[in-house]
Design a protein around this motif. Sequence first.
Motif, PDB file in Angstrom:
ATOM      1  N   GLY A   1       0.812  -1.214   0.000  1.00 55.89           N
ATOM      2  CA  GLY A   1       0.000   0.000   0.000  1.00 55.89           C
ATOM      3  C   GLY A   1       0.843   1.261   0.000  1.00 55.89           C
ATOM      4  O   GLY A   1       0.547   2.228  -0.704  1.00 55.89           O
ATOM      5  N   ALA A   2       1.929   1.260   0.778  1.00 53.16           N
ATOM      6  CA  ALA A   2       2.813   2.429   0.821  1.00 53.16           C
ATOM      7  C   ALA A   2       3.502   2.650  -0.521  1.00 53.16           C
ATOM      8  O   ALA A   2       3.582   3.782  -1.011  1.00 53.16           O
ATOM      9  CB  ALA A   2       3.851   2.255   1.936  1.00 53.16           C
TER      10      ALA A   2
ATOM     11  N   SER B   1       1.674   4.501   8.361  1.00 52.17           N
ATOM     12  CA  SER B   1       0.703   3.421   8.534  1.00 52.17           C
ATOM     13  C   SER B   1      -0.679   3.829   8.031  1.00 52.17           C
ATOM     14  O   SER B   1      -1.377   3.030   7.402  1.00 52.17           O
ATOM     15  CB  SER B   1       0.626   3.011  10.003  1.00 52.17           C
ATOM     16  OG  SER B   1       0.163   4.088  10.795  1.00 52.17           O
ATOM     17  N   GLU B   2      -1.080   5.065   8.284  1.00 56.89           N
ATOM     18  CA  GLU B   2      -2.373   5.539   7.787  1.00 56.89           C
ATOM     19  C   GLU B   2      -2.366   5.620   6.271  1.00 56.89           C
ATOM     20  O   GLU B   2      -3.344   5.289   5.608  1.00 56.89           O
ATOM     21  CB  GLU B   2      -2.698   6.903   8.373  1.00 56.89           C
ATOM     22  CG  GLU B   2      -2.962   6.873   9.859  1.00 56.89           C
ATOM     23  CD  GLU B   2      -3.130   8.268  10.425  1.00 56.89           C
ATOM     24  OE1 GLU B   2      -3.107   9.232   9.633  1.00 56.89           O
ATOM     25  OE2 GLU B   2      -3.279   8.381  11.649  1.00 56.89           O
ATOM     26  N   LEU B   3      -1.256   6.048   5.722  1.00 55.97           N
ATOM     27  CA  LEU B   3      -1.123   6.135   4.278  1.00 55.97           C
ATOM     28  C   LEU B   3      -1.173   4.757   3.631  1.00 55.97           C
ATOM     29  O   LEU B   3      -1.849   4.554   2.616  1.00 55.97           O
ATOM     30  CB  LEU B   3       0.194   6.830   3.936  1.00 55.97           C
ATOM     31  CG  LEU B   3       0.411   7.204   2.488  1.00 55.97           C
ATOM     32  CD1 LEU B   3      -0.611   8.246   2.082  1.00 55.97           C
ATOM     33  CD2 LEU B   3       1.802   7.747   2.320  1.00 55.97           C
ATOM     34  N   ALA B   4      -0.510   3.799   4.230  1.00 56.84           N
ATOM     35  CA  ALA B   4      -0.518   2.437   3.701  1.00 56.84           C
ATOM     36  C   ALA B   4      -1.918   1.832   3.796  1.00 56.84           C
ATOM     37  O   ALA B   4      -2.358   1.140   2.874  1.00 56.84           O
ATOM     38  CB  ALA B   4       0.493   1.583   4.448  1.00 56.84           C
ATOM     39  N   LEU B   5      -2.612   2.094   4.881  1.00 58.30           N
ATOM     40  CA  LEU B   5      -3.971   1.578   5.014  1.00 58.30           C
ATOM     41  C   LEU B   5      -4.913   2.213   3.993  1.00 58.30           C
ATOM     42  O   LEU B   5      -5.810   1.553   3.468  1.00 58.30           O
ATOM     43  CB  LEU B   5      -4.500   1.805   6.430  1.00 58.30           C
ATOM     44  CG  LEU B   5      -3.884   0.899   7.488  1.00 58.30           C
ATOM     45  CD1 LEU B   5      -4.379   1.297   8.876  1.00 58.30           C
ATOM     46  CD2 LEU B   5      -4.178  -0.557   7.208  1.00 58.30           C
ATOM     47  N   ALA B   6      -4.684   3.474   3.677  1.00 56.68           N
ATOM     48  CA  ALA B   6      -5.496   4.108   2.636  1.00 56.68           C
ATOM     49  C   ALA B   6      -5.247   3.458   1.285  1.00 56.68           C
ATOM     50  O   ALA B   6      -6.173   3.251   0.498  1.00 56.68           O
ATOM     51  CB  ALA B   6      -5.187   5.605   2.576  1.00 56.68           C
ATOM     52  N   GLY B   7      -4.004   3.118   1.012  1.00 61.20           N
ATOM     53  CA  GLY B   7      -3.688   2.416  -0.230  1.00 61.20           C
ATOM     54  C   GLY B   7      -4.271   1.021  -0.247  1.00 61.20           C
ATOM     55  O   GLY B   7      -4.770   0.547  -1.270  1.00 61.20           O
TER      56      GLY B   7
END
Length: 98
Positions: free
Chosen positions: A28-29, A50-56
Amino acid sequence: MESTQKRLTMVDVAGWGSAVVTFGLIQGALYLKAYWGHFGLDPFQFVAVSELALAGLAGIGMVLFLLLVALLFGGWVEIKVTSGSAKSNQPRSSPGRH
């Protein structure tokens, strides 16, 4: 021949689950970095990684979910089509001829 069956334990589930989550967060990142990099933005300077990866992962997960729905729907349609053609291929006996 002897068949050996291995039971799935909670340790196996936890191990595979952590590997999948770690892979998903990294994937995701990288996905978001590659996407926003085309626009000249660095997404890691705005929010936590971590928030960015979860958004991806949300986008990737939605695509995988829609692929699963399409696969199930396609299988259902295939069963309906093939069962209809199997009924129509049966020979009919005419009432006047024996």
